[in-house]
Design an enzyme around this catalytic site. Structure first.
Site, PDB file in Angstrom:
ATOM      1  N   MET A 109     -92.588  30.115  65.523  1.00  0.00           N
ATOM      2  CA  MET A 109     -93.978  29.654  65.617  1.00  0.00           C
ATOM      3  C   MET A 109     -94.127  28.156  65.425  1.00  0.00           C
ATOM      4  O   MET A 109     -95.133  27.574  65.811  1.00  0.00           O
ATOM      5  CB  MET A 109     -94.818  30.354  64.555  1.00  0.00           C
ATOM      6  N   GLY A 110     -93.181  27.556  64.774  1.00  0.00           N
ATOM      7  CA  GLY A 110     -93.306  26.128  64.529  1.00  0.00           C
ATOM      8  C   GLY A 110     -91.975  25.567  64.084  1.00  0.00           C
ATOM      9  O   GLY A 110     -91.020  26.307  63.835  1.00  0.00           O
ATOM     10  N   GLY A 138     -90.159  22.065  61.835  1.00  0.00           N
ATOM     11  CA  GLY A 138     -90.244  20.807  61.101  1.00  0.00           C
ATOM     12  C   GLY A 138     -88.880  20.125  61.154  1.00  0.00           C
ATOM     13  O   GLY A 138     -87.996  20.568  61.886  1.00  0.00           O
ATOM     14  N   ALA A 139     -88.705  19.062  60.375  1.00  0.00           N
ATOM     15  CA  ALA A 139     -87.469  18.287  60.421  1.00  0.00           C
ATOM     16  C   ALA A 139     -86.251  19.130  60.012  1.00  0.00           C
ATOM     17  O   ALA A 139     -85.191  19.059  60.650  1.00  0.00           O
ATOM     18  CB  ALA A 139     -87.600  17.063  59.534  1.00  0.00           C
ATOM     19  N   PHE A 140     -86.386  19.916  58.930  1.00  0.00           N
ATOM     20  CA  PHE A 140     -85.256  20.730  58.452  1.00  0.00           C
ATOM     21  C   PHE A 140     -85.557  22.214  58.527  1.00  0.00           C
ATOM     22  O   PHE A 140     -84.842  23.024  57.960  1.00  0.00           O
ATOM     23  CB  PHE A 140     -84.950  20.402  56.983  1.00  0.00           C
ATOM     24  N   SER A 141     -86.647  22.546  59.150  1.00  0.00           N
ATOM     25  CA  SER A 141     -87.091  23.930  59.046  1.00  0.00           C
ATOM     26  C   SER A 141     -87.557  24.497  60.368  1.00  0.00           C
ATOM     27  O   SER A 141     -87.896  23.763  61.296  1.00  0.00           O
ATOM     28  CB  SER A 141     -88.249  24.002  58.053  1.00  0.00           C
ATOM     29  N   VAL A 164     -90.243  27.742  61.483  1.00  0.00           N
ATOM     30  CA  VAL A 164     -91.146  28.764  60.966  1.00  0.00           C
ATOM     31  C   VAL A 164     -91.172  29.917  61.965  1.00  0.00           C
ATOM     32  O   VAL A 164     -91.401  29.703  63.156  1.00  0.00           O
ATOM     33  CB  VAL A 164     -92.564  28.203  60.720  1.00  0.00           C
ATOM     34  N   LYS A 190     -90.779  30.397  56.540  1.00  0.00           N
ATOM     35  CA  LYS A 190     -90.257  29.049  56.787  1.00  0.00           C
ATOM     36  C   LYS A 190     -88.798  29.063  56.353  1.00  0.00           C
ATOM     37  O   LYS A 190     -88.494  29.355  55.195  1.00  0.00           O
ATOM     38  CB  LYS A 190     -91.084  28.051  55.966  1.00  0.00           C
ATOM     39  N   ASP A 233    -101.272  15.469  53.070  1.00  0.00           N
ATOM     40  CA  ASP A 233    -100.810  15.594  54.459  1.00  0.00           C
ATOM     41  C   ASP A 233    -101.784  16.447  55.287  1.00  0.00           C
ATOM     42  O   ASP A 233    -101.368  17.290  56.077  1.00  0.00           O
ATOM     43  CB  ASP A 233     -99.399  16.217  54.481  1.00  0.00           C
TER      44      ASP A 233
HETATM   45  P1  ATP Z   1     -93.492  19.208  59.181  1.00  0.00           P
HETATM   46  O1  ATP Z   1     -92.099  18.628  59.201  1.00  0.00           O
HETATM   47  O2  ATP Z   1     -94.258  19.031  60.471  1.00  0.00           O
HETATM   48  O3  ATP Z   1     -94.314  18.829  57.978  1.00  0.00           O
HETATM   49  P2  ATP Z   1     -92.751  21.632  57.927  1.00  0.00           P
HETATM   50  O4  ATP Z   1     -91.279  21.839  58.056  1.00  0.00           O
HETATM   51  O5  ATP Z   1     -93.245  21.137  56.622  1.00  0.00           O
HETATM   52  O6  ATP Z   1     -93.306  20.793  59.123  1.00  0.00           O
HETATM   53  P3  ATP Z   1     -94.909  23.491  58.144  1.00  0.00           P
HETATM   54  O7  ATP Z   1     -95.842  22.360  58.474  1.00  0.00           O
HETATM   55  O8  ATP Z   1     -95.145  24.254  56.898  1.00  0.00           O
HETATM   56  O9  ATP Z   1     -93.387  23.043  58.229  1.00  0.00           O
HETATM   57  O10 ATP Z   1     -94.898  24.489  59.379  1.00  0.00           O
HETATM   58  C1  ATP Z   1     -94.620  24.041  60.696  1.00  0.00           C
HETATM   59  C2  ATP Z   1     -95.513  24.792  61.670  1.00  0.00           C
HETATM   60  O11 ATP Z   1     -95.228  26.208  61.619  1.00  0.00           O
HETATM   61  C3  ATP Z   1     -97.008  24.705  61.386  1.00  0.00           C
HETATM   62  O12 ATP Z   1     -97.556  23.520  61.903  1.00  0.00           O
HETATM   63  C4  ATP Z   1     -97.513  25.952  62.085  1.00  0.00           C
HETATM   64  O13 ATP Z   1     -97.588  25.761  63.467  1.00  0.00           O
HETATM   65  C5  ATP Z   1     -96.413  26.957  61.787  1.00  0.00           C
HETATM   66  N1  ATP Z   1     -96.724  27.692  60.546  1.00  0.00           N
HETATM   67  C6  ATP Z   1     -96.397  27.322  59.294  1.00  0.00           C
HETATM   68  N2  ATP Z   1     -96.818  28.225  58.387  1.00  0.00           N
HETATM   69  C7  ATP Z   1     -97.429  29.199  59.076  1.00  0.00           C
HETATM   70  C8  ATP Z   1     -98.101  30.422  58.706  1.00  0.00           C
HETATM   71  N3  ATP Z   1     -98.197  30.799  57.419  1.00  0.00           N
HETATM   72  N4  ATP Z   1     -98.637  31.182  59.684  1.00  0.00           N
HETATM   73  C9  ATP Z   1     -98.536  30.780  60.979  1.00  0.00           C
HETATM   74  N5  ATP Z   1     -97.928  29.659  61.392  1.00  0.00           N
HETATM   75  C10 ATP Z   1     -97.374  28.863  60.466  1.00  0.00           C
END
Ligand code: ATP
Length: 349
Positions: free
Chosen positions: A26-27, A29-32, A34, A49, A143
């Site tokens: 679904m998404g 991030g840099a190290f992650s 989701v 995540k 953020d």
């Molecule tokens: P970033 O590096 O952009 O800060 P991150 O690794 O901290 O990202 P999150 O921002 O927590 O990760 O999540 C990345 C994306 O995953 C969110 O923008 C969203 O699209 C999706 N996502 C995260 N948590 C949820 C959730 N609980 N339900 C649905 N989608 C989610």
């Protein structure tokens, strides 16, 4: 049916994640990454995540543990709910409630901008989550941006869409030649909005007390001062989000990071014509009180919730719709999309 659904999913099973089956990404991030996943014992969908520990240094791992500590404390309907944390040798797993509508950011990109009522509906919920974080938990989020605002979709009947009439150019009775921009309003409205991503959050007060973290009574004035001002960072970001919801592009933008930084530092933004022409003075006034450079004069969360524009009655909440058509002003080349193909805006705080 559940068996069939799982069969179709070709995702690998992650180690030490036995209770869950990963379904779809679904998404990122840099190290992650989701993922949407299903909790096998209950059949309930969740979001997980997954963080790659092997790519992280000690400091980054500490930051994840801090994020988890913060998330564990949160119990509010406008904050993404934490379910569990699993620390395996290779990955960290943060299991959270699934917020199925996705990011508010996607809705802005899809619909160009949102109506005043819908923007108020969204930002009021964000304000409630922030008031909870600031006043009850003692946390600054740091953020807040449309990418970190997730929503639950709600269905509504297009005919019951009152929002379409709020702006002249949104009126469904206007000429049909604008019909090519008619948005799909049948279902998919924005319901509950939830704040996500506490990775940059900072604890300023002990949970459920109004005393600063660290030894009470020994805190230096500059630290207290910093704590006080740090809440205002979230208010500025709320101002940026509200501006963006209303017109579809952020208040501060420049391709060059130096110029962008300078514009933010000076609070140089305008209600750009023609995109802001039809937006009410009340909404502009509210945004201006949030995007005030002097943090002492900027709206606090309580002042924001008391703002006259914020207190206007929204019609038929929660039957709030996306504007039923994008008005003609959206046909004028979009100030950000023309420069940046609508990419993520970078500066919110
Ligand atoms: P970033 O590096 O952009 O800060 P991150 O690794 O901290 O990202 P999150 O921002 O927590 O990760 O999540 C990345 C994306 O995953 C969110 O923008 C969203 O699209 C999706 N996502 C995260 N948590 C949820 C959730 N609980 N339900 C649905 N989608 C989610």
């Amino acid at each position: 049916v559940e068996e069939e659904r799982l069969q179709k999913m070709k995702f690998k099973q992650y180690p030490n994640l036995d209770k869950y089956q990963v379904l779809e990404q679904m998404g990122e991030g840099a190290f992650s990454v989701v993922y949407k996943a299903v909790h096998l014992p209950s059949g309930k969908d969740v979001a997980i995540k997954i963080l790659r520990k092997f790519q992280m240094d000690q400091q980054q791992k500490q930051a994840v543990l801090k994020e988890v500590t913060i998330m564990r404390q949160l119990k509010h309907q406008n904050c993404v709910r934490f379910i569990e944390f699993i620390d395996s040798p290779v990955y960290y797993y943060i299991v959270q409630e699934l917020v199925s509508g996705g990011e508010i950011f996607t809705m802005i990109v899809k619909y160009t901008y949102l109506s005043e009522d819908l923007s108020r509906w969204i930002i009021t919920q964000v304000a409630h989550s922030i008031r909870y974080l600031h006043e009850e938990v003692g946390i600054v989020h740091r953020d807040i941006k449309p990418e970190n605002l997730l929503f639950e979709p709600i269905d509504f009947k297009p005919s019951a869409n009152p929002i379409a009439k709020l702006r002249k150019s949104d009126d469904p009775n206007t000429k049909k030649d604008e019909g090519e921009f008619t948005a799909n309003v049948g279902g998919g409205g924005i319901g509950v909005v939830k704040l996500a991503d506490f990775g940059l959050s900072k604890q300023i007060w002990e949970h459920n007390t109004k005393t600063p973290c660290g030894t009470v009574g020994y805190t230096a004035p500059e630290i207290v001062r910093d704590e006080r001002y740090s809440k205002e960072v979230d208010m500025w970001a709320i101002g940026c989000v509200l501006y963006t919801l209303l017109c579809g592009f952020p208040p501060f933008y420049d391709e060059r990071i130096e110029t962008l930084t300078e514009k933010v530092a000076k609070g140089q933004f305008t209600f750009l014509q023609p995109w802001w022409d039809e937006i009410s003075d009340g909404a502009k006034n509210c945004v201006s009180n949030l995007l005030t450079v002097d943090p002492k004069r900027r709206y606090t969360i309580d002042q924001f919730l008391e703002d006259p524009w914020m207190k206007l009655e929204s019609k038929s909440v929660p039957e709030l719709a996306i504007p039923s058509r994008v008005p003609s002003r959206a046909k004028v080349s979009h100030p950000i999309q023309s420069q940046n193909q609508g990419g993520h805006s970078s500066k919110y705080s």
